[in-house]
Design a protein around this motif. Structure first.
Motif, PDB file in Angstrom:
ATOM      1  N   ASP A   1       0.101  23.200  34.146  1.00  0.00           N
ATOM      2  CA  ASP A   1       0.779  22.294  33.846  1.00  0.00           C
ATOM      3  C   ASP A   1       2.153  21.979  34.121  1.00  0.00           C
ATOM      4  O   ASP A   1       2.702  20.794  34.641  1.00  0.00           O
ATOM      5  CB  ASP A   1       0.564  21.830  32.418  1.00  0.00           C
ATOM      6  N   TRP A   2       2.826  23.156  33.899  1.00  0.00           N
ATOM      7  CA  TRP A   2       4.394  23.339  34.192  1.00  0.00           C
ATOM      8  C   TRP A   2       4.651  22.946  35.532  1.00  0.00           C
ATOM      9  O   TRP A   2       5.427  21.854  35.865  1.00  0.00           O
ATOM     10  CB  TRP A   2       4.842  24.797  33.908  1.00  0.00           C
TER      11      TRP A   2
ATOM     12  N   GLY B   1       7.497  24.546  26.816  1.00  0.00           N
ATOM     13  CA  GLY B   1       5.888  24.285  26.170  1.00  0.00           C
ATOM     14  C   GLY B   1       6.013  24.091  24.709  1.00  0.00           C
ATOM     15  O   GLY B   1       7.111  24.435  24.109  1.00  0.00           O
TER      16      GLY B   1
ATOM     17  N   GLN C   1       4.609  18.894  35.978  1.00  0.00           N
ATOM     18  CA  GLN C   1       5.195  18.116  34.882  1.00  0.00           C
ATOM     19  C   GLN C   1       6.836  18.475  35.057  1.00  0.00           C
ATOM     20  O   GLN C   1       7.544  17.455  34.882  1.00  0.00           O
ATOM     21  CB  GLN C   1       4.896  18.399  33.604  1.00  0.00           C
TER      22      GLN C   1
ATOM     23  N   LYS D   1       2.682  16.501  26.465  1.00  0.00           N
ATOM     24  CA  LYS D   1       3.149  16.530  27.641  1.00  0.00           C
ATOM     25  C   LYS D   1       3.920  15.359  28.266  1.00  0.00           C
ATOM     26  O   LYS D   1       3.616  14.282  27.876  1.00  0.00           O
ATOM     27  CB  LYS D   1       2.232  16.804  28.909  1.00  0.00           C
TER      28      LYS D   1
ATOM     29  N   SER E   1      12.597  22.194  31.113  1.00  0.00           N
ATOM     30  CA  SER E   1      11.249  22.220  30.628  1.00  0.00           C
ATOM     31  C   SER E   1      10.913  23.260  29.507  1.00  0.00           C
ATOM     32  O   SER E   1      11.547  24.065  29.590  1.00  0.00           O
ATOM     33  CB  SER E   1      10.497  22.414  31.931  1.00  0.00           C
TER      34      SER E   1
ATOM     35  N   SER F   1       6.606  20.028  29.103  1.00  0.00           N
ATOM     36  CA  SER F   1       5.731  20.197  30.512  1.00  0.00           C
ATOM     37  C   SER F   1       4.562  20.776  30.238  1.00  0.00           C
ATOM     38  O   SER F   1       3.683  20.640  31.156  1.00  0.00           O
ATOM     39  CB  SER F   1       6.393  21.141  31.610  1.00  0.00           C
ATOM     40  N   ASP F   2       3.940  21.601  29.196  1.00  0.00           N
ATOM     41  CA  ASP F   2       2.901  22.058  28.941  1.00  0.00           C
ATOM     42  C   ASP F   2       2.738  22.333  27.229  1.00  0.00           C
ATOM     43  O   ASP F   2       3.508  22.197  26.362  1.00  0.00           O
ATOM     44  CB  ASP F   2       2.911  23.305  29.849  1.00  0.00           C
ATOM     45  N   ASP F   3       1.476  22.728  27.140  1.00  0.00           N
ATOM     46  CA  ASP F   3       1.138  23.172  25.729  1.00  0.00           C
ATOM     47  C   ASP F   3       1.266  24.635  25.305  1.00  0.00           C
ATOM     48  O   ASP F   3       0.756  25.060  24.268  1.00  0.00           O
ATOM     49  CB  ASP F   3      -0.361  22.488  25.462  1.00  0.00           C
TER      50      ASP F   3
END
Length: 196
Positions: free
Chosen positions: A175-176, A67, A179, A73, A65, A165-167
């Motif tokens: 978010d992580w 960012g 996701q 995402k 994963s 998984s995230d921004d």
């Protein structure tokens, strides 16, 4: 039987799938050679070096994963360039991200392109990045640079895919956590094909 589409001549028995965490692999990768390194560059270096000594793979595939501000995402990207984003010896006159007194380029180019995926630069470091602004990388993680460097030093072909998984922003941690469990299925869709 399953084969990696881009490497039909390398068997799964000769392929090592490298993840930081088991959550990134799910049950999808239960029947192949895997190593779970733990989080961070030191853990990554130790675990992959040991796994190579034991197994001598013909291909290393890093899946994990990451960012990104540039990608949404759930998207899978292929990383072929790597920056050690927490290497900063600028007070001694070295460029930011440069490893002093080492024969390693500022941006390490290593790895195969998987057709159809965006090709990006990954910035790896021992921090959970939430603000990288104008940095020379589009994707952030905590291990890929080490995997790419070891593959280069060992002369082993390398593939690095990251599930976004995230921004890499203020909500990245939340978010992580949601996701990361979806990554394995996304990797399966990209990498494998059924073969008779």
């Amino acid at each position: 039987m399953m084969l990696i589409q881009q490497f039909p001549d390398i068997s799964l028995d000769d392929t090592l799938f490298v993840f930081a965490l088991e959550a990134e692999a799910g049950s999808v990768f239960a029947e192949v050679n895997t190593v779970f390194t733990g989080i961070g560059k030191v853990n990554a270096a130790i675990a992959l070096t040991k796994a190579i000594a034991r197994r001598r793979p013909k291909l290393i595939v890093n899946l994990g994963s990451a960012g990104s501000l540039r990608h949404g995402k759930g998207e899978v990207v292929c990383c072929t360039r790597f920056v050690q984003r927490d290497m900063d010896v600028t007070p001694l006159g070295f460029a930011r991200y440069q490893t002093p007194l080492a024969d390693i380029p500022l941006v390490l180019e290593q790895g195969a392109v998987i057709p159809g995926l965006p090709v990006e630069t990954c910035g790896s470091g021992d921090s959970f990045e939430i603000n990288h602004g104008d940095a020379p990388y589009d994707v952030v993680d905590m291990e890929a640079y080490v995997f790419a460097l070891i593959a280069r030093e060992e002369g082993i072909p390398f593939v690095c895919l990251k599930y976004i998984s995230d921004d890499a922003g203020s909500d990245a941690a939340q978010d992580w956590a949601v996701q990361v469990h979806l990554a394995a299925k996304a990797f399966e869709r990209v990498l494998f094909t059924a073969v008779d």
